[in-house]
Design a protein around this motif. Sequence first.
Motif, short mmCIF file in Angstrom:
data_model
loop_
_atom_site.label_atom_id
_atom_site.label_comp_id
_atom_site.label_asym_id
_atom_site.label_seq_id
_atom_site.Cartn_x
_atom_site.Cartn_y
_atom_site.Cartn_z
N SER A 85 -2.19 6.69 -5.62
CA SER A 85 -0.90 6.99 -5.02
C SER A 85 0.19 6.25 -5.77
O SER A 85 0.06 5.05 -6.02
N ASN A 129 0.86 -1.18 0.00
CA ASN A 129 0.00 0.00 0.00
C ASN A 129 0.90 1.24 0.00
O ASN A 129 1.39 1.66 1.03
N VAL A 130 1.12 1.79 -1.19
CA VAL A 130 2.08 2.88 -1.28
C VAL A 130 1.48 4.21 -0.83
O VAL A 130 2.16 5.22 -0.75
N ASP A 131 0.15 4.21 -0.56
CA ASP A 131 -0.45 5.45 -0.06
C ASP A 131 -0.12 5.65 1.42
O ASP A 131 -0.13 6.76 1.91
N ASP A 132 0.16 4.53 2.10
CA ASP A 132 0.36 4.61 3.54
C ASP A 132 1.84 4.80 3.85
O ASP A 132 2.62 3.85 3.92
N TYR A 133 2.17 6.06 4.01
CA TYR A 133 3.57 6.42 4.15
C TYR A 133 4.21 5.83 5.40
O TYR A 133 5.31 5.28 5.35
N VAL A 190 5.96 9.73 -2.32
CA VAL A 190 4.67 9.22 -2.74
C VAL A 190 3.91 10.38 -3.39
O VAL A 190 3.75 11.44 -2.78
N LEU A 204 5.03 2.25 4.98
CA LEU A 204 6.24 2.03 4.19
C LEU A 204 7.50 2.20 5.06
O LEU A 204 8.44 1.41 4.98
N ARG A 245 0.41 11.69 -4.77
CA ARG A 245 -1.02 11.39 -4.67
C ARG A 245 -1.75 12.20 -5.74
O ARG A 245 -1.55 13.40 -5.86
N THR A 274 -1.22 2.47 -5.75
CA THR A 274 -2.30 2.03 -4.87
C THR A 274 -3.50 2.96 -5.08
O THR A 274 -3.34 4.16 -5.23
N TYR A 308 12.59 8.26 -0.75
CA TYR A 308 11.60 8.09 -1.81
C TYR A 308 10.42 9.01 -1.57
O TYR A 308 10.34 9.70 -0.55
#
Lengths: 438, 135
Positions: free
Chosen positions: B7, A385-389, B44, A392, B46, B67, B42
């Motif tokens: 994302s 889940n790359v939205d959940d920083y 992200v 990660l 959105r 995602t 890195y």
Amino acid sequence: MDYSPYFNPEFELLDRGQIEALQLKRLQDTMAHCYHGSPFYRKRLDSIGVKPESIKTLDDLRRIPFTTKQDLRDTYPFGIASVPLDQCVRLHSSSGTTGNPTVVLHSAKDLHEWANALARSLWMVGCRPEDVFQNTSGYGMFTGGLGFQYAAELLGMLTVPAGAGNTLRQLKFFTDFGTTVVHAIPSYAARLYEVMCQQGIDPRRDTKLKIMAIGAEPHSEDTRKRIEDMLGVKAYNSFGMSEMCGPGVAFECKEQNGMHIWEDYYIVEIVDPDTLEPVPEGEVGELVLTTLNREAMPLLRYRTRDLTRILPGKCPCGREHKRLDRMKGRSDDMMILKGVNIFPIQIETILAQYKELASDYLITLDTFEDNDGMTVEVELSDRANVDDYAALQNLNKDITRALRDEILITPKVKLVPKGSLPRSEGKAVRVKDLRKKY
Amino acid sequence: MTVQQISVFLENKSGSLVKVFRALSQAGIQLITSTLADTADYGVCRILCDNPDKAYSVLSQDGFSVTKTPVFAIALDDQPGRAADAIACFADGGISISYLYSFLYEGKGVLIFRTSDLDKAAALIAEKGLSEAKL
Ligand SMILES: [Zn+2]
């Protein structure tokens, strides 16, 4: 005080003919010992019809099959030993929980012989009983700890078993105890100097350091020279491996041109890693060792996977024991980082436990400010889940911790997008070694 | 009602950001807004767009780690303090917000927020009479 230049003159000064006569005798004894003591070797030798009596000359060694690391794994933990366990007093085991680790067993005599070979090596480079020896190796399973400890004590030096790390404390011991001899991996030698500079310690003015044993980590001639310049010491290359016992298998003499391998302890062969045939004298191939005076766990024609060559010609020091060149690399994928042996499969097995990760990864070994380190880049899978920083970041931390537990070194973990790692001929490249070495 | 946000995981390289937006524009996808969260290692990115399903498959096929996440979009009328009121509403209602951002869309303020308490947030929005933004 006046000392002999030799610790074991009766062995160190043998000429080629005497060395080979002794080797034949000891090989015959070792064969008989393995055949009668180790069910593993008995079965293997019986299967090809070789008996101890088959060994009539040193050339007959080539009739004996190779022993591999896989054999050690397959017989884990005690299956290759040639004596019952009650005659063993110590074991050293490889690190790691993935795959089968390996175990090396020692009898009391084995420990003494190990200490003797290394004490002989240290004596050769000028260590004497009035010296103060400080060991910066980790103790425990890592053979550089107890191995050097016993050898330095046998030689008669005052020993400072400092163990690994805590550089400020190491420096305090140097100055307080008047340490003259240090054992360190090359990257740590550089670290010691860095901290000395920060602390305003001038190694030439403020310490009595004069000899350094360096090993367990690939390094270049330039690195050695730099260590010598920085610390004002003579640095000698040490070679060993836990399967043979540990450090003390081969060691440089004061000529600093190749490491004498103690041929009263080992028969050395250099073979082509593909054909397993001997390479011509002086050419690079895989080092194969046969132990000659081990009790608990003799090994016949053990493939070390280290690539090196025998230096041709006679050493001016007078010892006729062959000299190994600096290790040129490996014939398998094992990495050596800070003295720790690491296989990519260990890392792969850990990474495979995370559903957020894809199967592609890249291990990079590099040198930063004289410190060797490892970076593990690993591709994310579609399930991450790359939205959940925060997740990660936590994933990154979890992987780092799991890898450290496995390989005993803390790598820098980098998560990368899927498909972003380099591939050659469709196959992912697993290891990149950018360190200053060889 | 939530909207789908895309994302994209990025290595910290502006080059990869360019690739994301190129891929979307080549697929004829209209961007509504985008934000970039970033650390040393890195980032992200959105993205809200007119066709999140298509954006997801386009980026995924192009080898990005992507995602799809449901987020709430609240319309803010142009009286001062509306954003504060809305956020206070969620705080009082015990909803934990992972992140939020706001932007102007067709002249109207829009507040986007992400929470894992989807049902609770939806109920609260209805109860407090907050209006959802049409994107
Ligand atoms: Zn020599």
